[in-house]
Design an enzyme around this catalytic site. Structure first.
Site, short mmCIF file in Angstrom:
data_model
loop_
_atom_site.label_atom_id
_atom_site.label_comp_id
_atom_site.label_asym_id
_atom_site.label_seq_id
_atom_site.Cartn_x
_atom_site.Cartn_y
_atom_site.Cartn_z
N GLU A 157 0.79 -1.25 0.00
CA GLU A 157 0.00 0.00 0.00
C GLU A 157 0.82 1.30 0.00
OE1 GLU A 157 -2.58 -0.49 3.38
OE2 GLU A 157 -3.62 -2.17 2.48
N GLU A 264 -6.28 -10.89 -1.07
CA GLU A 264 -7.08 -10.67 0.15
C GLU A 264 -8.57 -10.63 -0.19
OE1 GLU A 264 -5.60 -7.34 2.46
OE2 GLU A 264 -3.53 -7.76 1.93
C1 GLA Z 1 -4.92 -4.56 4.33
C2 GLA Z 1 -3.71 -5.37 4.75
C3 GLA Z 1 -4.12 -6.65 5.42
C4 GLA Z 1 -5.24 -6.44 6.40
C5 GLA Z 1 -6.39 -5.76 5.73
C6 GLA Z 1 -7.52 -5.59 6.69
O1 GLA Z 1 -5.51 -5.00 3.21
O2 GLA Z 1 -2.87 -5.69 3.69
O3 GLA Z 1 -3.02 -7.17 6.09
O4 GLA Z 1 -4.77 -5.68 7.48
O5 GLA Z 1 -5.94 -4.51 5.28
O6 GLA Z 1 -7.68 -6.64 7.56
#
Ligand code: GLA
Length: 361
Positions: A157, A264
């Protein structure tokens, strides 16, 4: 009239049963249906590694990502203290059951302990010291799991939320400029030359964000920085991404010679609103049949697309196991329940699950 309706209903229920019985082999899990496509993973915490959730993991998935255990805060809380217990338990479980592990993550603006940016008097450290700390952190963590973790989210990020900006104005950026990204990948490659190294981010399918992620990745590739793949976090919703946005994103990143993983995945029944803390007008936090139908359709759509790009996509990981617990229950609206996954609150496959596994092989 009533009878006809009843007969129709019974008839269609029977049909559904028959269709499902014909195509669903209950001994198989997601990982088996997708064997020829990509690995199927899930984010876990140590508390999931026993009992019914462990059984579900073993049956359905072929890869694990530690939800929190390897983030800098939990694993390296003080300068000379590493806390290996949780991360070890996840890696040991994976080894025992033949699962792959994705390491998550090595450099992020969140869940980084305060000490990391300060000296013993509380003053902000220099770029040189910060990079040395990053180097030592990456080497220590990657060395411990060398050969047991095949891929790492190296930088997480780094792109700013505001479309007008490029990189996020994090402490990493304030102290090191863009170099922290380059260095993180170089250190990681040096620490474990066999590991597949990822840049990982969210909302990557929004055209404006995709362009900024692309700009960063192109810069890194042109400078021969060892970045091998991009993680689309895929915290998606019923509203986005569109099929076209998803296809465009995969193609754009693949054009740089990068592999892509969905790292994710969850499909929220609410729109993505990072700043919201209250229920939306009229919202009750219920999983209505209408929302369920829309979610089934979205799951089908994204999996149809991901299968079509199996040459580029090497893994799909869900963020949490079932609707029994998801980070979206608390975020961004405190206490609002969400239902974003393929297994329900009793760990049973949802209708969307059958949609995901029923495809022409
Ligand atoms: C981001 C992070 C993850 C997690 C999510 C929310 O996407 O990469 O590790 O913390 O937020 O759970």
């Amino acid at each position: 009239m009533r009878r006809t309706l009843l007969a129709l209903l019974i008839g269609s229920t029977l049909m559904l049963r028959i269709t499902v019985a014909q195509t669903v082999d209950t001994a198989k899990g997601l990982k088996d249906y997708y064997k020829k496509y990509f690995s199927m993973g899930v984010a876990v915490a140590p508390r999931h590694l026993a009992g019914p959730q462990a059984n579900l993991i073993i049956k359905q998935f072929s890869s694990l990502t530690p939800e929190n255990a390897m983030k800098m805060g939990p694993i390296h809380p003080r300068e000379n203290t590493y806390n290996w217990r949780d991360a070890d338990s996840i890696v040991n479980f994976a080894q025992k059951h033949g699962l792959k592990v994705r390491g998550h993550n090595l450099c992020w603006h969140e869940q980084t302990p305060n000490w990391f940016f300060k000296d013993s008097t509380g003053k902000q450290i220099t770029k040189e010291v910060l990079l040395k700390r990053l180097h030592d952190h990456i080497f220590t963590v990657m060395n411990r799991y060398k050969g047991k973790i095949y891929a790492w989210d190296v930088v997480n990020e780094a792109i700013d939320d505001n479309p007008a900006n490029f990189l996020r104005n994090s402490l990493w950026y304030q102290i090191c400029g863009e170099d922290f990204i380059v260095k993180a990948f170089e250190y990681a490659h040096e620490a474990d030359p066999k590991a597949v190294l990822f840049y990982n981010d969210y909302n990557t399918e929004r055209p404006e964000k995709m362009e900024r992620v692309y700009k960063l990745l192109k810069k890194l590739r042109d400078a021969k920085v060892p970045v091998h793949a991009v993680g689309l976090q895929a915290h998606w919703s019923l509203e986005e991404p569109s099929a076209t946005e998803l296809r465009n994103t995969i193609e754009k990143f693949a054009s740089l010679g990068l592999k892509v993983q969905i790292t994710e995945l969850d499909i929220s029944i609410y729109p993505w609103e990072k700043e919201r803390r209250a229920l939306r007008p009229g919202e009750k936090g219920e999983y209505t049949p209408e929302l369920e139908q829309r979610q089934i359709a979205k799951y089908k759509e994204v999996f149809d697309i991901m299968r079509a790009y199996k040459k580029v996509i090497t893994g799909v990981t869900f963020w949490n196991i079932s609707d029994q617990y998801t980070w979206l229950d608390e975020y961004p609206v405190r206490g609002r329940k969400n239902y974003p996954l393929l297994f329900d609150t009793n760990l049973q496959p949802k209708k969307a699950y059958y949609e995901v596994i029923n495809f022409k092989k």
